[in-house]
Scaffold this active site. Structure first.
Site, PDB file in Angstrom:
ATOM      1  N   GLY A 183       0.809  -1.238   0.000  1.00  0.00           N
ATOM      2  CA  GLY A 183       0.000   0.000   0.000  1.00  0.00           C
ATOM      3  C   GLY A 183       0.829   1.269   0.000  1.00  0.00           C
ATOM      4  O   GLY A 183       0.319   2.347   0.291  1.00  0.00           O
ATOM      5  N   GLU A 204       1.857   4.822  -5.366  1.00  0.00           N
ATOM      6  CA  GLU A 204       0.745   5.558  -5.958  1.00  0.00           C
ATOM      7  C   GLU A 204      -0.027   4.641  -6.898  1.00  0.00           C
ATOM      8  O   GLU A 204       0.485   3.612  -7.330  1.00  0.00           O
ATOM      9  CB  GLU A 204       1.283   6.761  -6.747  1.00  0.00           C
ATOM     10  CG  GLU A 204       1.995   7.794  -5.898  1.00  0.00           C
ATOM     11  CD  GLU A 204       1.111   8.360  -4.797  1.00  0.00           C
ATOM     12  OE1 GLU A 204       0.050   8.915  -5.100  1.00  0.00           O
ATOM     13  OE2 GLU A 204       1.486   8.232  -3.621  1.00  0.00           O
ATOM     14  N   LYS A 215       6.330  16.838  -3.546  1.00  0.00           N
ATOM     15  CA  LYS A 215       6.561  17.030  -2.106  1.00  0.00           C
ATOM     16  C   LYS A 215       7.604  18.112  -1.837  1.00  0.00           C
ATOM     17  O   LYS A 215       7.425  18.931  -0.932  1.00  0.00           O
ATOM     18  CB  LYS A 215       6.983  15.695  -1.483  1.00  0.00           C
ATOM     19  CG  LYS A 215       5.811  14.701  -1.407  1.00  0.00           C
ATOM     20  CD  LYS A 215       6.286  13.307  -1.083  1.00  0.00           C
ATOM     21  CE  LYS A 215       5.129  12.359  -0.826  1.00  0.00           C
ATOM     22  NZ  LYS A 215       5.546  10.951  -0.790  1.00  0.00           N
TER      23      LYS A 215
HETATM   24  P1  NDP Z   1      -6.214   4.134  -2.622  1.00  0.00           P
HETATM   25  O1  NDP Z   1      -6.299   3.939  -4.091  1.00  0.00           O
HETATM   26  O2  NDP Z   1      -5.881   2.992  -1.750  1.00  0.00           O
HETATM   27  O3  NDP Z   1      -7.583   4.766  -2.086  1.00  0.00           O
HETATM   28  C1  NDP Z   1      -8.330   5.734  -2.758  1.00  0.00           C
HETATM   29  C2  NDP Z   1      -9.785   5.414  -2.537  1.00  0.00           C
HETATM   30  O4  NDP Z   1     -10.587   6.494  -3.009  1.00  0.00           O
HETATM   31  C3  NDP Z   1     -10.221   4.136  -3.308  1.00  0.00           C
HETATM   32  O5  NDP Z   1     -11.075   3.366  -2.504  1.00  0.00           O
HETATM   33  C4  NDP Z   1     -10.945   4.750  -4.501  1.00  0.00           C
HETATM   34  O6  NDP Z   1     -11.909   3.893  -5.045  1.00  0.00           O
HETATM   35  C5  NDP Z   1     -11.600   5.959  -3.861  1.00  0.00           C
HETATM   36  N1  NDP Z   1     -11.978   6.947  -4.838  1.00  0.00           N
HETATM   37  C6  NDP Z   1     -11.275   7.349  -5.941  1.00  0.00           C
HETATM   38  N2  NDP Z   1     -11.972   8.304  -6.603  1.00  0.00           N
HETATM   39  C7  NDP Z   1     -13.128   8.474  -5.924  1.00  0.00           C
HETATM   40  C8  NDP Z   1     -14.279   9.294  -6.135  1.00  0.00           C
HETATM   41  N3  NDP Z   1     -14.378  10.113  -7.169  1.00  0.00           N
HETATM   42  N4  NDP Z   1     -15.291   9.214  -5.248  1.00  0.00           N
HETATM   43  C9  NDP Z   1     -15.211   8.374  -4.208  1.00  0.00           C
HETATM   44  N5  NDP Z   1     -14.171   7.564  -3.962  1.00  0.00           N
HETATM   45  C10 NDP Z   1     -13.131   7.613  -4.813  1.00  0.00           C
HETATM   46  O7  NDP Z   1      -5.183   5.330  -2.395  1.00  0.00           O
HETATM   47  P2  NDP Z   1      -4.373   5.662  -1.066  1.00  0.00           P
HETATM   48  O8  NDP Z   1      -5.251   5.554   0.108  1.00  0.00           O
HETATM   49  O9  NDP Z   1      -3.083   4.933  -1.079  1.00  0.00           O
HETATM   50  O10 NDP Z   1      -3.993   7.194  -1.334  1.00  0.00           O
HETATM   51  C11 NDP Z   1      -4.953   8.227  -1.216  1.00  0.00           C
HETATM   52  C12 NDP Z   1      -4.241   9.561  -1.288  1.00  0.00           C
HETATM   53  O11 NDP Z   1      -3.294   9.653  -0.205  1.00  0.00           O
HETATM   54  C13 NDP Z   1      -3.398   9.757  -2.555  1.00  0.00           C
HETATM   55  O12 NDP Z   1      -3.412  11.114  -2.871  1.00  0.00           O
HETATM   56  C14 NDP Z   1      -1.999   9.345  -2.123  1.00  0.00           C
HETATM   57  O13 NDP Z   1      -1.009   9.950  -2.882  1.00  0.00           O
HETATM   58  C15 NDP Z   1      -1.986   9.869  -0.712  1.00  0.00           C
HETATM   59  N6  NDP Z   1      -1.036   9.222   0.192  1.00  0.00           N
HETATM   60  C16 NDP Z   1      -0.945   7.858   0.235  1.00  0.00           C
HETATM   61  C17 NDP Z   1      -0.103   7.249   1.117  1.00  0.00           C
HETATM   62  C18 NDP Z   1       0.041   5.776   1.203  1.00  0.00           C
HETATM   63  O14 NDP Z   1       0.921   5.304   1.934  1.00  0.00           O
HETATM   64  N7  NDP Z   1      -0.781   5.000   0.509  1.00  0.00           N
HETATM   65  C19 NDP Z   1       0.753   8.050   2.015  1.00  0.00           C
HETATM   66  C20 NDP Z   1       0.561   9.486   1.900  1.00  0.00           C
HETATM   67  C21 NDP Z   1      -0.307  10.025   1.015  1.00  0.00           C
HETATM   68  P3  NDP Z   1     -11.449   2.871  -6.225  1.00  0.00           P
HETATM   69  O15 NDP Z   1     -10.410   1.987  -5.634  1.00  0.00           O
HETATM   70  O16 NDP Z   1     -12.696   2.207  -6.606  1.00  0.00           O
HETATM   71  O17 NDP Z   1     -10.871   3.770  -7.312  1.00  0.00           O
HETATM   72  N1  HSE Z   2       3.593   6.739  -2.819  1.00  0.00           N
HETATM   73  C1  HSE Z   2       4.007   7.589  -1.769  1.00  0.00           C
HETATM   74  C2  HSE Z   2       5.340   7.111  -1.253  1.00  0.00           C
HETATM   75  C3  HSE Z   2       2.995   7.575  -0.649  1.00  0.00           C
HETATM   76  O1  HSE Z   2       5.723   5.979  -1.563  1.00  0.00           O
HETATM   77  O2  HSE Z   2       6.029   7.873  -0.577  1.00  0.00           O
HETATM   78  C4  HSE Z   2       3.319   8.549   0.460  1.00  0.00           C
HETATM   79  O3  HSE Z   2       3.192   9.872   0.015  1.00  0.00           O
END
Ligand code: NDP
Ligand code: HSE
Length: 406
Positions: A182, A185, A200
């Protein structure tokens, strides 16, 4: 009671729900009020998950509910995140997000909108995952002029580089692991080509220097060209290789770049391994300060998002100001910045050394037993422009990696 809506129930969004439930009481104490998850928005259904009770598929339900005080966004991308952020702030709801694409592109506009409404646009998790870095820049390092920021800002690439260097694993296998954990991106090109680190460092630099650093102006190189052989040379030299996001103030000029760097063990970022990130900030009064911790992953990232929720709850009627203005900061061309370079070149060391010294000057040569048809050398300190010009005069250059001196 403070009502929260969470947009996106993926890695981060589900982490936010888990943290708000697990630490409900202590969070209420710190926020000064109970935090209630009124809605979770996602495209999918989650049969059997307790979140079903509050799950909605239509953002209008959230935006039209005046009881929702804070919107948390963890969907990623700018569409519809930008539209949702604007609508939320316009309707007097604070907005907390982990979405660096949104922050890097629309940060100044959304901060301004939040200020005009007496609400908050907060984004601690957008840089460094769980590491507090946005709040320290905004609220702690306020006595200093920030002179330099150097960070390992992407967990996925640091995880890949660490596994390649310590376990000799290949790039694709480790990338797949990072995705399964997880960390990556949705499109992992953003990680491995350096675009995520670029956004960033743009966010950090804008907050540090007070004017908008456009991420599209930042020279960016990822890690896709780094090979096992590069690590072997690095190891022999006592170096390791890290992807850095860097920005620096030199007199009245500002430089920013993202690229892999060779660093030695005197560098505080040398031991930042795996998914951990490290950010070294140099202030003109405080000197060096380092921030270190999990740069990605469900719960560490959720910890930072929930800290924003607590801050938004504590400042439900007050805007927390930042100095990030919409005025564009003009970056100087990195061609003028100076450093040493590690270069791998084809051919026999004895036969080519004279030619290379004639072009680059006094180089330090290194070779590996197992690579007979090439060798490496380290250049003297030179500008990027001088390196580029010199490299055109030498045939058979395979790779070059910048060296960060401490
Ligand atoms: P995920 O893909 O795991 O989660 C995103 C969720 O949002 C999915 O369930 C997706 O559904 C849903 N979604 C997307 N578009 C919509 C919409 N229009 N309406 C409702 N729901 C929607 O991503 P992450 O949780 O990993 O990341 C989320 C954000 O956080 C990103 O910007 C990422 O860069 C940031 N981030 C992530 C980190 C990490 O460690 N993962 C760390 C720091 C920041 P579906 O899967 O069906 O598309
Ligand atoms: N994809 C990003 C990383 C998530 O690996 O650092 C945290 O911003």
């Amino acid at each position: 009671m403070i009502n929260v809506a969470v947009l996106g129930y993926g890695t981060v969004g589900s982490g936010v729900v888990e943290v708000l439930n697990t630490n409900k009481e202590s969070i209420a104490k710190r926020a000064g009020d109970e935090i209630n998850i009124k809605y979770v928005l996602d495209l999918r259904d989650f049969p059997g998950d307790p979140v079903e009770k509050v799950l909605v598929h239509d953002f209008d339900t959230i935006i039209n509910d005046d009881e929702v005080d804070i919107v948390v966004e963890a969907m990623g991308g700018t569409n519809p995140a930008y539209k949702f952020a604007k609508a939320s702030l316009e309707r007097g709801k604070s907005y907390c997000t982990s979405n660096k694409e949104l922050v890097a592109k629309y940060g100044p506009e959304l901060l301004e909108l939040a200020k005009s409404k007496g609400k908050n646009f907060l984004f601690e998790a957008s840089v460094g995952g769980g590491i507090p870095i946005i709040r320290p820049l905004n609220q702690s390092l306020t006595a200093d002029e920030i002179m330099e920021i150097t960070g390992i800002l992407n967990g996925t690439t640091n995880y890949i580089l660490t596994k390649m260097s310590k376990e000799g694993l290949d790039f694709d296998t480790v990338l797949k692991e990072a995705q399964d954990l997880g960390y990556a991106e949705k499109n992992p090109e953003a990680d491995v080509e350096g675009y995520d680190a670029c956004r960033k460092i743009a966010i950090l630099s804008s907050l540090a220097y007070g004017e908008h650093v456009d991420y599209e102006d930042i020279y960016t190189e990822g890690i896709t060209k780094i090979t096992d052989a590069d690590f072997k040379y690095a190891m022999k030299l006592g170096y390791t290789i890290k992807l850095f996001g860097k920005s620096k103030r030199v007199d009245d000029k500002f430089y920013a770049m993202v690229a892999p760097f060779m660093i030695n063990s005197d560098n505080p970022l040398y031991s930042v391994n795996g998914v951990l990130n490290g950010i070294l900030v140099k202030g003109n009064v405080i000197g060096d300060v380092m921030f270190y911790g999990a740069g990605a992953g469900k719960l560490p990232t959720a910890s930072a998002v929930v800290a924003d929720v607590v801050d938004a709850a504590k400042h439900i009627k007050t805007n927390i100001m930042t100095i990030w203005s919409s005025k564009k900061l003009v970056l100087d061309d990195i061609k003028n910045s100076r450093k040493q370079f590690f270069v791998r070149v084809e051919g026999d060391k004895a036969a080519r050394l004279e030619e290379i010294k004639n072009v680059f000057g006094d180089v330090t040569v290194i070779s590996l037993e197992e690579l007979k048809d090439e060798f490496g050398f380290i250049t003297p300190v030179m500008s990027e422009a001088e390196y580029e010009a010199a490299s055109l005069e030498v045939s058979g250059i395979k790779t070059r990696i910048r060296i960060e001196s401490v």
